[in-house]
Design a protein around this motif. Structure first.
Motif, PDB file in Angstrom:
ATOM      1  N   TYR A  24     -73.002 -10.010   9.589  1.00  0.00           N
ATOM      2  CA  TYR A  24     -74.118  -9.702  10.490  1.00  0.00           C
ATOM      3  C   TYR A  24     -73.878  -8.372  11.196  1.00  0.00           C
ATOM      4  N   LEU A  25     -72.676  -8.172  11.694  1.00  0.00           N
ATOM      5  CA  LEU A  25     -72.359  -6.917  12.367  1.00  0.00           C
ATOM      6  C   LEU A  25     -72.458  -5.740  11.401  1.00  0.00           C
ATOM      7  N   TYR A  26     -72.037  -5.927  10.159  1.00  0.00           N
ATOM      8  CA  TYR A  26     -72.116  -4.867   9.156  1.00  0.00           C
ATOM      9  C   TYR A  26     -73.576  -4.468   8.909  1.00  0.00           C
ATOM     10  N   GLU A  27     -74.440  -5.467   8.766  1.00  0.00           N
ATOM     11  CA  GLU A  27     -75.843  -5.163   8.478  1.00  0.00           C
ATOM     12  C   GLU A  27     -76.580  -4.594   9.679  1.00  0.00           C
ATOM     13  N   SER A  28     -76.212  -4.999  10.867  1.00  0.00           N
ATOM     14  CA  SER A  28     -76.980  -4.589  12.042  1.00  0.00           C
ATOM     15  C   SER A  28     -76.449  -3.322  12.702  1.00  0.00           C
ATOM     16  N   VAL A  34     -78.155   0.130   6.653  1.00  0.00           N
ATOM     17  CA  VAL A  34     -78.527  -0.634   5.464  1.00  0.00           C
ATOM     18  C   VAL A  34     -80.056  -0.714   5.423  1.00  0.00           C
ATOM     19  N   PRO A  35     -80.689  -0.255   4.337  1.00  0.00           N
ATOM     20  CA  PRO A  35     -82.149  -0.330   4.258  1.00  0.00           C
ATOM     21  C   PRO A  35     -82.623  -1.785   4.237  1.00  0.00           C
ATOM     22  N   PRO A  36     -83.813  -2.041   4.749  1.00  0.00           N
ATOM     23  CA  PRO A  36     -84.306  -3.432   4.819  1.00  0.00           C
ATOM     24  C   PRO A  36     -84.365  -4.125   3.458  1.00  0.00           C
ATOM     25  N   GLU A  37     -84.631  -3.388   2.381  1.00  0.00           N
ATOM     26  CA  GLU A  37     -84.728  -4.036   1.066  1.00  0.00           C
ATOM     27  C   GLU A  37     -83.366  -4.382   0.481  1.00  0.00           C
ATOM     28  N   GLU A  38     -82.287  -3.938   1.103  1.00  0.00           N
ATOM     29  CA  GLU A  38     -80.943  -4.259   0.625  1.00  0.00           C
ATOM     30  C   GLU A  38     -80.208  -5.233   1.541  1.00  0.00           C
ATOM     31  N   ARG A  39     -80.901  -5.806   2.474  1.00  0.00           N
ATOM     32  CA  ARG A  39     -80.270  -6.775   3.382  1.00  0.00           C
ATOM     33  C   ARG A  39     -80.222  -8.153   2.737  1.00  0.00           C
ATOM     34  N   LEU A  40     -79.419  -8.999   3.315  1.00  0.00           N
ATOM     35  CA  LEU A  40     -79.226 -10.346   2.775  1.00  0.00           C
ATOM     36  C   LEU A  40     -80.517 -11.157   2.817  1.00  0.00           C
ATOM     37  N   THR A  41     -81.306 -11.007   3.864  1.00  0.00           N
ATOM     38  CA  THR A  41     -82.553 -11.764   3.955  1.00  0.00           C
ATOM     39  C   THR A  41     -83.514 -11.386   2.823  1.00  0.00           C
ATOM     40  N   LEU A  43     -82.615 -10.342  -0.156  1.00  0.00           N
ATOM     41  CA  LEU A  43     -82.055 -10.938  -1.368  1.00  0.00           C
ATOM     42  C   LEU A  43     -82.372 -12.430  -1.442  1.00  0.00           C
ATOM     43  N   ILE A  44     -82.244 -13.114  -0.325  1.00  0.00           N
ATOM     44  CA  ILE A  44     -82.525 -14.554  -0.301  1.00  0.00           C
ATOM     45  C   ILE A  44     -83.992 -14.809  -0.602  1.00  0.00           C
ATOM     46  N   LYS A  45     -84.903 -14.023  -0.021  1.00  0.00           N
ATOM     47  CA  LYS A  45     -86.330 -14.187  -0.296  1.00  0.00           C
ATOM     48  C   LYS A  45     -86.634 -13.936  -1.773  1.00  0.00           C
ATOM     49  N   TRP A  46     -86.028 -12.895  -2.343  1.00  0.00           N
ATOM     50  CA  TRP A  46     -86.257 -12.570  -3.750  1.00  0.00           C
ATOM     51  C   TRP A  46     -85.769 -13.698  -4.658  1.00  0.00           C
ATOM     52  N   LYS A  47     -84.558 -14.189  -4.393  1.00  0.00           N
ATOM     53  CA  LYS A  47     -84.008 -15.267  -5.220  1.00  0.00           C
ATOM     54  C   LYS A  47     -84.841 -16.541  -5.091  1.00  0.00           C
ATOM     55  N   TYR A  48     -85.310 -16.859  -3.883  1.00  0.00           N
ATOM     56  CA  TYR A  48     -86.114 -18.056  -3.671  1.00  0.00           C
ATOM     57  C   TYR A  48     -87.445 -17.945  -4.417  1.00  0.00           C
ATOM     58  N   ASN A  49     -88.098 -16.782  -4.329  1.00  0.00           N
ATOM     59  CA  ASN A  49     -89.360 -16.587  -5.044  1.00  0.00           C
ATOM     60  C   ASN A  49     -89.158 -16.662  -6.551  1.00  0.00           C
ATOM     61  N   LYS A  50     -88.067 -16.100  -7.049  1.00  0.00           N
ATOM     62  CA  LYS A  50     -87.758 -16.162  -8.479  1.00  0.00           C
ATOM     63  C   LYS A  50     -87.539 -17.602  -8.918  1.00  0.00           C
ATOM     64  N   TRP A  51     -86.777 -18.362  -8.144  1.00  0.00           N
ATOM     65  CA  TRP A  51     -86.520 -19.769  -8.465  1.00  0.00           C
ATOM     66  C   TRP A  51     -87.818 -20.575  -8.446  1.00  0.00           C
ATOM     67  N   ARG A  52     -88.669 -20.325  -7.426  1.00  0.00           N
ATOM     68  CA  ARG A  52     -89.915 -21.065  -7.300  1.00  0.00           C
ATOM     69  C   ARG A  52     -90.843 -20.767  -8.476  1.00  0.00           C
ATOM     70  N   ASN A  53     -90.931 -19.504  -8.896  1.00  0.00           N
ATOM     71  CA  ASN A  53     -91.777 -19.156 -10.043  1.00  0.00           C
ATOM     72  C   ASN A  53     -91.264 -19.798 -11.330  1.00  0.00           C
ATOM     73  N   GLU A  54     -89.949 -19.784 -11.545  1.00  0.00           N
ATOM     74  CA  GLU A  54     -89.377 -20.420 -12.735  1.00  0.00           C
ATOM     75  C   GLU A  54     -89.622 -21.918 -12.722  1.00  0.00           C
ATOM     76  N   ARG A  55     -89.526 -22.528 -11.550  1.00  0.00           N
ATOM     77  CA  ARG A  55     -89.752 -23.968 -11.424  1.00  0.00           C
ATOM     78  C   ARG A  55     -91.206 -24.305 -11.731  1.00  0.00           C
ATOM     79  N   GLU A  56     -92.132 -23.509 -11.220  1.00  0.00           N
ATOM     80  CA  GLU A  56     -93.545 -23.742 -11.500  1.00  0.00           C
ATOM     81  C   GLU A  56     -93.840 -23.598 -12.989  1.00  0.00           C
TER      82      GLU A  56
END
Length: 78
Positions: A24-28, A34-41, A43-56
């Protein structure tokens, strides 16, 4: 002996907390910038959307091969 048992449970928790806090300290920190598109949040949103699309896709593809439950029930009764 109780301090040993206590440390077995607290050491892993302290390690996880320290790692999460350090990341958290590293990112903040402004020096890292760290650009917003390279933050952990992001990445988590991207992976979740990818998983949800594959599941559908898996769920909609499975509807083409519907199983006739009545036919299975008749076979089980035999």
């Amino acid at each position: 002996m109780p301090p040993v048992l206590l440390s077995r449970r607290l050491d892993p928790l302290l390690g996880v907390f320290t790692g999460v806090f350090a990341y958290y300290l590293y990112e903040s920190h402004p020096r890292n910038a760290v650009p917003p598109e390279e933050r952990l949040t992001a990445l988590i949103k991207w992976k979740y959307n990818k998983w949800r699309n594959e599941r559908e896709q898996r769920l909609t593809a499975g509807n083409d091969d519907e199983i006739d439950l009545k036919a299975l029930a008749v076979e089980v009764e035999k």
